[in-house]
Scaffold this active site. Structure first.
Site, PDB file in Angstrom:
ATOM      1  N   ARG A  61     -22.622  34.062  15.118  1.00 41.77           N
ATOM      2  CA  ARG A  61     -23.862  34.762  14.782  1.00 41.77           C
ATOM      3  C   ARG A  61     -24.949  33.798  14.298  1.00 41.77           C
ATOM      4  O   ARG A  61     -26.138  34.002  14.572  1.00 41.77           O
ATOM      5  CB  ARG A  61     -23.577  35.812  13.710  1.00 41.77           C
ATOM      6  CG  ARG A  61     -24.760  36.711  13.407  1.00 41.77           C
ATOM      7  CD  ARG A  61     -24.309  37.924  12.598  1.00 41.77           C
ATOM      8  NE  ARG A  61     -25.396  38.849  12.329  1.00 41.77           N
ATOM      9  CZ  ARG A  61     -25.821  39.142  11.100  1.00 41.77           C
ATOM     10  NH1 ARG A  61     -25.248  38.604  10.037  1.00 41.77           N
ATOM     11  NH2 ARG A  61     -26.817  39.997  10.937  1.00 41.77           N
ATOM     12  N   HIS A  65     -28.832  33.739  15.561  1.00 43.45           N
ATOM     13  CA  HIS A  65     -29.983  33.902  14.652  1.00 43.45           C
ATOM     14  C   HIS A  65     -30.834  32.638  14.578  1.00 43.45           C
ATOM     15  O   HIS A  65     -32.004  32.702  14.214  1.00 43.45           O
ATOM     16  CB  HIS A  65     -29.510  34.331  13.262  1.00 43.45           C
ATOM     17  CG  HIS A  65     -29.124  35.771  13.199  1.00 43.45           C
ATOM     18  ND1 HIS A  65     -29.118  36.505  12.032  1.00 43.45           N
ATOM     19  CD2 HIS A  65     -28.742  36.640  14.165  1.00 43.45           C
ATOM     20  CE1 HIS A  65     -28.738  37.751  12.294  1.00 43.45           C
ATOM     21  NE2 HIS A  65     -28.493  37.851  13.582  1.00 43.45           N
ATOM     22  N   ASP A  66     -30.252  31.499  14.900  1.00 40.84           N
ATOM     23  CA  ASP A  66     -31.037  30.273  15.001  1.00 40.84           C
ATOM     24  C   ASP A  66     -31.906  30.325  16.265  1.00 40.84           C
ATOM     25  O   ASP A  66     -33.129  30.145  16.200  1.00 40.84           O
ATOM     26  CB  ASP A  66     -30.097  29.061  15.037  1.00 40.84           C
ATOM     27  CG  ASP A  66     -30.860  27.738  15.045  1.00 40.84           C
ATOM     28  OD1 ASP A  66     -31.962  27.682  14.470  1.00 40.84           O
ATOM     29  OD2 ASP A  66     -30.341  26.755  15.621  1.00 40.84           O
ATOM     30  N   GLY A  71     -36.549  29.151  18.751  1.00 47.08           N
ATOM     31  CA  GLY A  71     -35.633  28.289  19.501  1.00 47.08           C
ATOM     32  C   GLY A  71     -34.447  27.769  18.696  1.00 47.08           C
ATOM     33  O   GLY A  71     -34.389  27.912  17.475  1.00 47.08           O
ATOM     34  N   ASN A  93     -30.801  38.489   7.736  1.00 47.49           N
ATOM     35  CA  ASN A  93     -29.936  37.406   7.258  1.00 47.49           C
ATOM     36  C   ASN A  93     -29.477  37.570   5.812  1.00 47.49           C
ATOM     37  O   ASN A  93     -28.359  37.175   5.467  1.00 47.49           O
ATOM     38  CB  ASN A  93     -30.680  36.061   7.371  1.00 47.49           C
ATOM     39  CG  ASN A  93     -30.936  35.650   8.813  1.00 47.49           C
ATOM     40  OD1 ASN A  93     -30.229  36.088   9.720  1.00 47.49           O
ATOM     41  ND2 ASN A  93     -31.949  34.830   9.028  1.00 47.49           N
ATOM     42  N   HIS A 192     -19.880  41.459  19.393  1.00 46.83           N
ATOM     43  CA  HIS A 192     -19.421  42.397  18.361  1.00 46.83           C
ATOM     44  C   HIS A 192     -17.967  42.826  18.581  1.00 46.83           C
ATOM     45  O   HIS A 192     -17.494  43.739  17.929  1.00 46.83           O
ATOM     46  CB  HIS A 192     -20.375  43.598  18.278  1.00 46.83           C
ATOM     47  CG  HIS A 192     -21.733  43.231  17.751  1.00 46.83           C
ATOM     48  ND1 HIS A 192     -22.793  44.109  17.686  1.00 46.83           N
ATOM     49  CD2 HIS A 192     -22.211  42.055  17.249  1.00 46.83           C
ATOM     50  CE1 HIS A 192     -23.855  43.485  17.187  1.00 46.83           C
ATOM     51  NE2 HIS A 192     -23.534  42.247  16.913  1.00 46.83           N
ATOM     52  N   THR A 241      -9.695  45.206  16.939  1.00 50.59           N
ATOM     53  CA  THR A 241      -9.324  43.786  16.876  1.00 50.59           C
ATOM     54  C   THR A 241     -10.526  42.915  16.513  1.00 50.59           C
ATOM     55  O   THR A 241     -11.111  42.275  17.374  1.00 50.59           O
ATOM     56  CB  THR A 241      -8.774  43.314  18.239  1.00 50.59           C
ATOM     57  OG1 THR A 241      -9.761  43.607  19.244  1.00 50.59           O
ATOM     58  CG2 THR A 241      -7.468  44.002  18.593  1.00 50.59           C
TER      59      THR A 241
HETATM   60  C1  HEM Z   1     -28.247  43.124  20.597  1.00 55.79           C
HETATM   61  C2  HEM Z   1     -28.792  43.038  19.412  1.00 55.79           C
HETATM   62  C3  HEM Z   1     -27.998  42.768  18.175  1.00 55.79           C
HETATM   63  C4  HEM Z   1     -28.117  43.435  17.010  1.00 55.79           C
HETATM   64  C5  HEM Z   1     -29.065  44.580  16.713  1.00 55.79           C
HETATM   65  C6  HEM Z   1     -27.147  42.881  16.104  1.00 55.79           C
HETATM   66  C7  HEM Z   1     -26.972  43.280  14.802  1.00 55.79           C
HETATM   67  C8  HEM Z   1     -25.927  42.890  13.987  1.00 55.79           C
HETATM   68  C9  HEM Z   1     -25.673  43.401  12.671  1.00 55.79           C
HETATM   69  C10 HEM Z   1     -26.536  44.412  11.938  1.00 55.79           C
HETATM   70  C11 HEM Z   1     -24.534  42.828  12.217  1.00 55.79           C
HETATM   71  C12 HEM Z   1     -23.869  43.064  10.873  1.00 55.79           C
HETATM   72  C13 HEM Z   1     -24.599  42.324   9.776  1.00 55.79           C
HETATM   73  C14 HEM Z   1     -24.206  42.780   8.396  1.00 55.79           C
HETATM   74  O1  HEM Z   1     -24.214  43.988   8.145  1.00 55.79           O
HETATM   75  O2  HEM Z   1     -23.936  41.912   7.544  1.00 55.79           O
HETATM   76  C15 HEM Z   1     -24.079  41.937  13.240  1.00 55.79           C
HETATM   77  C16 HEM Z   1     -22.952  41.158  13.146  1.00 55.79           C
HETATM   78  C17 HEM Z   1     -22.592  40.237  14.087  1.00 55.79           C
HETATM   79  N1  HEM Z   1     -23.320  39.891  15.209  1.00 55.79           N
HETATM   80 FE1  HEM Z   1     -24.842  40.916  16.008  1.00 55.79          FE
HETATM   81  N2  HEM Z   1     -26.470  41.891  16.735  1.00 55.79           N
HETATM   82  C18 HEM Z   1     -26.953  41.781  18.002  1.00 55.79           C
HETATM   83  C19 HEM Z   1     -26.575  40.842  18.950  1.00 55.79           C
HETATM   84  C20 HEM Z   1     -25.695  39.819  18.702  1.00 55.79           C
HETATM   85  C21 HEM Z   1     -25.537  38.654  19.527  1.00 55.79           C
HETATM   86  C22 HEM Z   1     -26.359  38.361  20.774  1.00 55.79           C
HETATM   87  C23 HEM Z   1     -24.563  37.895  18.954  1.00 55.79           C
HETATM   88  C24 HEM Z   1     -24.013  36.566  19.386  1.00 55.79           C
HETATM   89  C25 HEM Z   1     -24.322  35.939  20.491  1.00 55.79           C
HETATM   90  C26 HEM Z   1     -24.104  38.610  17.786  1.00 55.79           C
HETATM   91  C27 HEM Z   1     -23.070  38.226  16.981  1.00 55.79           C
HETATM   92  C28 HEM Z   1     -22.643  38.911  15.860  1.00 55.79           C
HETATM   93  C29 HEM Z   1     -21.397  38.637  15.171  1.00 55.79           C
HETATM   94  C30 HEM Z   1     -20.322  37.673  15.630  1.00 55.79           C
HETATM   95  C31 HEM Z   1     -21.374  39.462  14.037  1.00 55.79           C
HETATM   96  C32 HEM Z   1     -20.296  39.492  12.940  1.00 55.79           C
HETATM   97  C33 HEM Z   1     -20.638  38.416  11.915  1.00 55.79           C
HETATM   98  C34 HEM Z   1     -19.682  38.311  10.729  1.00 55.79           C
HETATM   99  O3  HEM Z   1     -18.681  39.014  10.654  1.00 55.79           O
HETATM  100  O4  HEM Z   1     -19.987  37.473   9.858  1.00 55.79           O
HETATM  101  N3  HEM Z   1     -24.830  39.753  17.651  1.00 55.79           N
HETATM  102  N4  HEM Z   1     -24.944  41.975  14.300  1.00 55.79           N
END
Ligand code: HEM
Ligand SMILES: *[C@@H]1O[C@H](CO)[C@@H](O)[C@H](O)[C@H]1NC(C)=O
Ligand SMILES: *[C@@H]1O[C@H](CO)[C@@H](O)[C@H](O)[C@H]1NC(C)=O
Ligand SMILES: *[C@@H]1O[C@H](CO)[C@@H](O)[C@H](O)[C@H]1NC(C)=O
Ligand SMILES: *[C@@H]1O[C@H](CO)[C@@H](O)[C@H](O)[C@H]1NC(C)=O
Ligand SMILES: *[C@@H]1O[C@H](CO)[C@@H](O)[C@H](O)[C@H]1NC(C)=O
Length: 318
Positions: A61, A65-66, A71, A93, A192, A241
């Site tokens: 993630r 976010h970077d 970029g 963040n 996700h 999982t």
């Molecule tokens: C499509 C739009 C996306 C939205 C709206 C979104 C939003 C989110 C949100 C809200 C969380 C949980 C944050 C929290 O509550 O602390 C999350 C977690 C995560 N996101 Fe996304 N995300 C998106 C796309 C992506 C993309 C493109 C990636 C990687 C290429 C990604 C990787 C992750 C990962 C791996 C987690 C879990 C992080 C952890 O457990 O520390 N997400 N995302």
């Protein structure tokens, strides 16, 4: 086993073609100047995941976010200074991104072995790939040679990182601004399949999305995440999982068990349904499109040549 081989072949074909057409980043960038760079990052990621499997998700993630904020330039790693407010406290963040200590440890090892050579932005790109591989996902060649920013921008992080309350058209447009397609959106959302989200990220979904959420799934989440309070209680983004990189995320969407509104928006009677169905039916296709999407995402506006710098400490400019 057969399908695993098929994935590998397609990925290496795709990434070779991709990197050849791109003069800026190169998989061999550190071959002469820091031949151990990739091994050092990989060992750091493996050690961190051994301690806590979730950190792999957090590192993936961080790269996302970077890259989405001016970029892939390591800007998310910068602490606040007198001159700018950093991105760490931007809404998407704050109290949510993690993995900074792991990046610091890896950077310290790299500085010992080849001082001033490997950028923080490249560490993020490599750590994202290595995390996915460690957790059972696809591999790809990471183009390298990004340099690090000398500034960060919290308000840009607030505007460019999509919110979990986004509808499908907002998601498509926030990816399209970065040069990423609808296919990239769906494939990369497959991230996700690992990691966790806070109550505050899925509260409105479990109370207000009643027509597009499995009722018993919503009920069990409501027990963890009340209408107010417990903001930082976590749930798995992939119900089954959350530390294995697989395609169950897409199967969950087809059962209306996406955790975030933005997840379920990808399977809600619209033009992305067929991609979700394809990835749910065939994890090889998911892995291939995911790897291609990661390579594309990793190439968003890198600083190259004499732009930026190689930070010595990822948290501050030299
Ligand atoms: C499509 C739009 C996306 C939205 C709206 C979104 C939003 C989110 C949100 C809200 C969380 C949980 C944050 C929290 O509550 O602390 C999350 C977690 C995560 N996101 Fe996304 N995300 C998106 C796309 C992506 C993309 C493109 C990636 C990687 C290429 C990604 C990787 C992750 C990962 C791996 C987690 C879990 C992080 C952890 O457990 O520390 N997400 N995302
Ligand atoms: C970030 O979270 C902390 C702790 O919850 C909070 O005190 C602070 O106001 C938040 N910062 C921003 C900019 O929202
Ligand atoms: C920060 O980002 C915002 C939103 O994209 C932009 O309007 C502003 O000009 C940027 N600030 C700096 C100092 O680059
Ligand atoms: C999607 O969200 C955007 C931004 O919040 C909003 O302007 C738009 O009206 C919404 N579109 C639909 C179809 O609901
Ligand atoms: C659900 O939607 C209503 C109406 O928009 C809003 O007032 C309420 O805060 C939402 N509930 C949650 C838990 O987000
Ligand atoms: C699904 O689509 C309906 C109709 O456009 C919309 O009202 C609802 O918010 C969408 N739900 C999700 C989770 O995208």
């Amino acid at each position: 086993m057969a399908s695993y081989n098929c994935c590998l072949l397609l990925i290496f074909f795709a990434s070779t073609v991709f990197l050849k057409s791109d003069a800026k980043l190169s998989a061999n960038y550190y071959l002469q100047t820091c031949p151990k760079a990739q091994a050092i990052v990989q060992a750091g990621v493996a050690a961190a995941i051994k301690q806590e499997a979730r950190i792999g998700a957090s590192l993936l993630r961080l790269h996302f976010h970077d890259c989405f904020v001016n970029g892939c330039d390591g800007s998310i790693l910068l602490d606040d200074t007198d001159n700018f407010v950093g991105e760490k406290t931007a809404v998407p963040n704050n109290n949510s991104v993690r993995g900074f200590d792991v990046v610091d440890d890896i950077k310290a090892k790299l500085e010992k072995t080849c001082p001033g050579v490997v950028s923080c932005a490249d560490i993020l790109a490599l750590a994202a790939r290595d995390s996915v591989v460690q957790l059972g996902g696809p591999s790809w060649k990471v183009g390298l040679g990004r340099r690090d920013s000398t500034t960060a921008n919290r308000s840009a992080a607030n505007s460019f990182i999509p919110a979990p309350t986004s509808n499908l058209s907002a998601l498509v447009s926030s990816f399209s601004v970065q040069g990423l397609s609808t296919k990239d959106l769906v494939a990369l959302s497959g991230s996700h399949t690992i990691g966790l989200a806070r109550c505050t990220s899925f509260r409105s979904r479990i109370y207000n999305d009643s027509t597009t959420i499995d009722a018993s799934f919503a009920k069990s989440l409501q027990r963890k995440c009340p209408k107010s309070g417990n903001d930082n209680v976590h749930a798995r983004l992939d119900l089954q999982t959350s530390t294995i990189f697989d395609n169950l995320y897409f199967k969950n969407l087809m059962e209306e068990k996406g955790l975030l509104h933005s997840d379920q928006a990808l399977f809600n009677g619209s033009f992305t349904d067929s991609l979700v169905e394809k990835y749910a039916a065939n994890s090889c296709k998911f892995f291939n499109d995911f790897a291609k999407g990661m390579i594309k995402m990793g190439k968003i506006n890198p600083l190259t040549g004499s732009k930026g710098q190689i930070r010595i400490n990822c948290r501050k400019i030299n």
